[in-house]
Design an enzyme around this catalytic site. Sequence first.
Site, mmCIF file in Angstrom:
data_model
loop_
_atom_site.group_PDB
_atom_site.id
_atom_site.type_symbol
_atom_site.label_atom_id
_atom_site.label_comp_id
_atom_site.label_asym_id
_atom_site.label_seq_id
_atom_site.Cartn_x
_atom_site.Cartn_y
_atom_site.Cartn_z
ATOM 1 N N ASP A 254 60.742 24.008 21.989
ATOM 2 C CA ASP A 254 59.461 23.515 21.507
ATOM 3 C C ASP A 254 58.307 24.279 22.155
ATOM 4 O O ASP A 254 58.311 24.538 23.366
ATOM 5 C CB ASP A 254 59.345 22.024 21.845
ATOM 6 C CG ASP A 254 57.995 21.454 21.481
ATOM 7 O OD1 ASP A 254 57.695 21.383 20.278
ATOM 8 O OD2 ASP A 254 57.239 21.092 22.402
ATOM 9 N N GLU A 287 59.961 27.556 18.449
ATOM 10 C CA GLU A 287 58.655 27.294 17.859
ATOM 11 C C GLU A 287 57.679 28.090 18.706
ATOM 12 O O GLU A 287 57.629 27.915 19.928
ATOM 13 C CB GLU A 287 58.296 25.816 17.913
ATOM 14 C CG GLU A 287 56.900 25.551 17.343
ATOM 15 C CD GLU A 287 56.341 24.199 17.754
ATOM 16 O OE1 GLU A 287 55.468 23.700 17.033
ATOM 17 O OE2 GLU A 287 56.752 23.662 18.796
#
Length: 600
Positions: A254, A287
Site C-alpha cells: 500500500d 500501489e
Amino acid sequence: MNDRTLPFGATLLGNGLARFRLWAPDAAVVQLAFADGRILSLARDGAGGHGLDAPARPGDRYRFVVDGQPVPDPASRAQHGGPDGWSILTDPDAYPWEAHDWRGRPWHETVIYELHVGAYGGFDAVREQVPALAQLGITAIELMPLAAFPGERGWGYDGVLPFAPFEGYGTPDQLKALIDTAHRHRLQVFIDVVYNHFGPAGNYLHGYARDFFHRDGSGWGTQLNVAHPVVEGFLLANALFWLDEMRCDGLRFDAAHAVGSPAFLRHFAARLRAALDPDRHIHLMLENADNRASLLTPDADGIAPYVAQWNDDAHHALHVLLTGERDGYYAAFADHAAQRLARCLGEGFAYQGEPYAPWQDRPRGEPSGHLPPTAFIHCLQNHDQIGNRALGERLTVLAPPAALDAALALLLLTPPIPLLFMGEEWGETAPFLYFIDHAPELATAIRDGRREEFAHFGAFADPAQQARIPDPQAPDSFEASRLAPAAARDSAAQQRLALVGLLLTLRRDYLMPALPGCRALAAAAVGERGVLAQWRLRDGRVLVVLANFGPALPRGTLPAPLPEHGLLFQTPPDAATALNATRIPAHSCLVWLDHGETLR
C-alpha cells in the site's frame, strides 16, 4: 531473517518452553506478564533487546510490561481484546494443511477480486464463496489489510500489529482454512500490507522504541523508519510470515511512494525474493502514486522487483469517460480523457514525467512504454475509488448500465491484469463507505478532516451539503457497506453476473495462454469518449478492441480500418451490425482476434 534473529515475538522451543523477545531500547525495565498471573523479568542485551525463555504453551495469553505500561507483542500472531488486550501464543505448524502441492499460478493467469473481509462477513463467509468465485473465473482474491487495529470495525489501513489478523474477522486458523480452500480451488490469495505507517491509535511501540519511527510522522499515522535495520528486518519477517507461514501467494504494498526511497523498495523486494522458494509463484504488487516504471522493469535475469502496479491513471481516465466527473484528482484527466486512456492501453501510464496539473503542479511518473501490458493492474472500481468518495457510491449508480457493460468488456478482454471489487460482478448498488471505530477525540478529527477534504469538491463546498457525508464513526456506515454474496439477485444483477462470467471465460480461453510476450502495437482516441487499441499476442494474432463510452459516432471517426474477421465479443448485441451501417454505436465495445496484418 527468521524468528530466532528477529528481536520481537514469541517462539515455541519445545518441552513446554517458549522464547519471548522485545526490542525496547528506550525502556529501563521489561517484564513478561501472563493472563494466569505470572510476571517474569526479561534480561537486556547490548542492542536494546530484552529476552527470556519461559514455560508456555500454545493458547497462553501474554503481554509485555514496559516500565510499568502493559503493551502487546508487536509480532503477536493473534490477539484477544485487540491491541490493548492480550497476545496469544500460537503454534505455526498446528494447522493441518490440505493443498500440499499448490505452487501458485503464473502472473498472466491472474484475475483479482478485491474484498473487505469484515464487509464480506468474516473469514468463514469468504471461504464459503470461494467455489462460486472460482467458477465465475476469478483466479485470485485480494484481502484488504488484516493487521490488528483498535475498535470493532475499520478498513485496516490503520493497523498496529502486522502479524495478528484482526480478531473480528476470525481466528488465524480460520484464515488458514480460507487460504487452503482457495488453493484447492486454484485461487491465489493476496494480502494488502501497509509498510508506510502504523495507525494513530493502539501503537505502543513509539513509547519504548522511538527509532522505529520517523519523528515527523505522516498524515495517516506514525511513519516507519524503514532505513533502520531492525525495522527492515521486522517488515521482512512480516512479509515472509504472510508468504510462508500463512502460504499466501502475493502481497500488495500500500502507498509505496510513502514507504521510502525507490532504492529501499528495490532492495526490500530482492531480499524477500532471495528468501522464498523459487519453485513457487509469488507476486509482489505496488500501489505507487509516483508511477515509477523502474520498479516494474526486469533486471538482466528477467526478474522485476515488482510484477505489477495498480494503474490509477487508467481508472481515472475511464471514470471520467463513464461519469463526466472533473473534480479533485479527476481534473488531471478531464481534458482529453480518451487520449489518456489510449496512452494507458498503449504505453502503461498516462503520466510518464509530465506535470500532473492542476492536481499537483509537478512532474509525475517515468516512461513505461517498454513494460509488458501485464505490468499494470486495471480496474473500474476498488476500495479507494469507491470508499474515498464522499457518499461511497459505486459506478453502478453513477454510469449508464450499457456503458458499464462496455467498460467491463474493455477491462476483462484486454491484456492488463484486471481487478474487480466485491459485488461488482453482479452490479452491487450498495455503497462502500469509509468506516472507523475510534475514541471520540480521534473520531472527531477524522470526521472533520474528511469534510474539509470534500469541501474542495463542488458538490460539497456548501457546509449544508457536507452534512450529507456519512459519519465514518457511525455503526450504520459499516452496516451499509456489508454485502450478502449469497443473496437472490434481480434480473439485472443476474444479467451482469452472466456477462462477467462470459467475459472471464473468453479471457481464460483466448487471452490468458497468449499473454506472455504480448506487446502493445497502437492505441488512439476515437472521438471524445472512445478508444481503439491493438496488441500482438504471443501466438502472433492481433487483439483489437474498439470501445465507445459516449453517443454514437460516424465510422469515419476511426483512425484506422478494422479487421474483417475474428469478432470475439460485442456489446450491445447488435454492435457489429451498427458498425457495418457506418456508425460506432453508443456505449459499445467490440473485440476481435485477427490473424491478418496489424491495423497500423
